[in-house]
Design a protein around this motif. Structure first.
Motif, PDB file in Angstrom:
ATOM      1  N   SER A 130       0.866  -1.196   0.000  1.00  0.00           N
ATOM      2  CA  SER A 130       0.000   0.000   0.000  1.00  0.00           C
ATOM      3  C   SER A 130       0.894   1.235   0.000  1.00  0.00           C
ATOM      4  CB  SER A 130      -0.931   0.012   1.221  1.00  0.00           C
ATOM      5  OG  SER A 130      -0.209   0.361   2.382  1.00  0.00           O
ATOM      6  N   LEU A 173      -4.774  -0.918  -5.566  1.00  0.00           N
ATOM      7  CA  LEU A 173      -5.393  -0.261  -4.405  1.00  0.00           C
ATOM      8  C   LEU A 173      -6.709   0.396  -4.819  1.00  0.00           C
ATOM      9  CD1 LEU A 173      -2.470   1.668  -2.667  1.00  0.00           C
ATOM     10  CD2 LEU A 173      -3.524  -0.480  -1.943  1.00  0.00           C
ATOM     11  N   TYR A 178      -5.620   4.350  -1.785  1.00  0.00           N
ATOM     12  CA  TYR A 178      -4.556   5.178  -2.361  1.00  0.00           C
ATOM     13  C   TYR A 178      -4.578   6.562  -1.705  1.00  0.00           C
ATOM     14  CZ  TYR A 178      -1.347   7.093  -5.778  1.00  0.00           C
ATOM     15  OH  TYR A 178      -0.251   7.667  -6.373  1.00  0.00           O
TER      16      TYR A 178
END
Ligand code: GLY
Length: 353
Positions: A130, A173, A178
């Motif tokens: 991430s 994502l 994001y």
């Protein structure tokens, strides 16, 4: 490939390049001596990247086991740690072997703490997938799980041996995940780099921006590994952000809490004459441009009450991080009893009346 070295003892590298997940095994083999890895990931990331990670480690000569836990903050607990430790024991992970955290910040925090505990400490590597984990959580050795009374209240400083960042993983994502990473990216600009704020606003190349965030983080961590001084600047927005996460029953993302938390800090700092005018407005517009929340339905007094259990509280005082001017923040010590009145000015603007 970007290679940034975090100069703690022992020093370790953060590597950043598109496609690097496929090389995670061979890169790890150069950084650790063990050849049996327990990959730790959650059930959201596993379908996307576990096979690729397994293949990468196996082809580099590792025996590979994996531990998959349910996604979500409610599983960032000592119970999940216990299950992971038992899985490692059953898999025969020895003192010279390692854990690999594959996923977001939650996975890295949890796997890192388990690595610190298992057999009194085994190596671990971070493979963040991430944006938030790449720019912040995977670097610096903060590991933790939550206690019922608050976030990250049970943890340890335990540095990884290597961090492998593959920006291609950001493609899967959700927009909200994001965006929460962008809150941390904007945070770096707000604490120490006005030029970074301008580059984010211009929409410049994200890999270069991620590398700069990691560089800033690494430099701060080298100066203050155990969070006694300057590292606390990285907590801009976090005291209020953690309170908001808790008030929302962890149904908001960490970065969403940090976004509103930064705005509370900036607005209050401006109102108290501790920050030059315009900082709040710029942050608000940058966060809104990322579709991050810029206000909350909770009132300042509720947020202050929940912030009292913050880890950063020392006795009767709290160390707040407040912006002072564009691209600059500073630590500000406040008596805990004054917190509610300090941020009361935010009601009707960032917080609810
Ligand atoms: N995420 C803040 C720190 O690592 O200190």
């Amino acid at each position: 490939m970007e290679k940034l070295t975090v100069r703690v003892n022992p020093a370790y590298n953060v590597l950043l390049e598109s496609g690097l997940l496929r090389q995670a095994g061979v890169l790890t083999a150069q950084a650790v001596r063990g050849r049996h890895v327990m990959i730790v990931t959650d059930d959201g990331v596993a379908p996307l990247y576990l096979d690729a990670a397994r293949t990468s480690f196996a082809s580099a000569g590792f025996t590979v086991d994996s531990f998959v836990f349910p996604q979500g903050e409610s599983h960032k607990t000592l119970q999940t740690i216990e299950a992971l430790l038992n899985a490692a024991d059953e898999a025969g992970i020895t003192r010279s072997d390692l854990f690999a955290a594959l996923g977001g910040g939650l996975t890295g925090d949890l796997a890192g703490l388990a690595a610190a505990l298992y057999l009194r400490g085994v190596d671990f590597v971070q493979i963040p997938t991430s944006l938030l984990a790449m720019v912040d959580a995977s670097v610096g050795g903060k590991t933790a799980v939550n206690l019922p009374s608050g976030k990250n209240l049970c943890g340890a400083f335990y540095q990884p041996r290597l961090v492998v960042c593959d920006p291609d993983t950001l493609n899967t994502l959700s927009p909200a995940l994001y965006a929460e990473g962008m809150a941390e990216v904007i945070k770096y600009g707000a604490i120490c780099d006005g030029a970074l704020l301008s580059r984010i606003a211009r929409g410049e190349d994200m890999t270069a921006i991620i590398a700069d965030c990691i560089r800033i983080k690494g430099e701060i961590v080298c100066q203050d590994e155990h969070d006694h001084g300057q590292r606390q600047l990285l907590n801009l927005g976090h005291t209020f952000g953690h309170a908001l996460e808790k008030l929302n029953g962890y149904a908001i993302y960490h970065g969403e809490g940090v976004a509103v938390g930064m705005l509370i800090a900036a607005f209050a700092a401006e109102r108290h004459g501790l920050c030059e005018a315009g900082v709040y407005a710029e942050l608000q517009s940058m966060l809104a441009a990322q579709k991050l929340p810029v206000s909350t339905a909770f009132a300042a007094r509720e947020i202050a009450a929940n912030a009292m259990n913050d880890k950063k509280r020392k006795g009767d005082s709290l160390t707040l991080v407040l912006p002072t001017r564009r691209g600059k923040s500073a630590l500000h010590i406040l008596p805990a009893r004054e917190l509610a009145s300090f941020i009361a000015c935010c009601d009707g603007e960032v917080t609810a009346v």
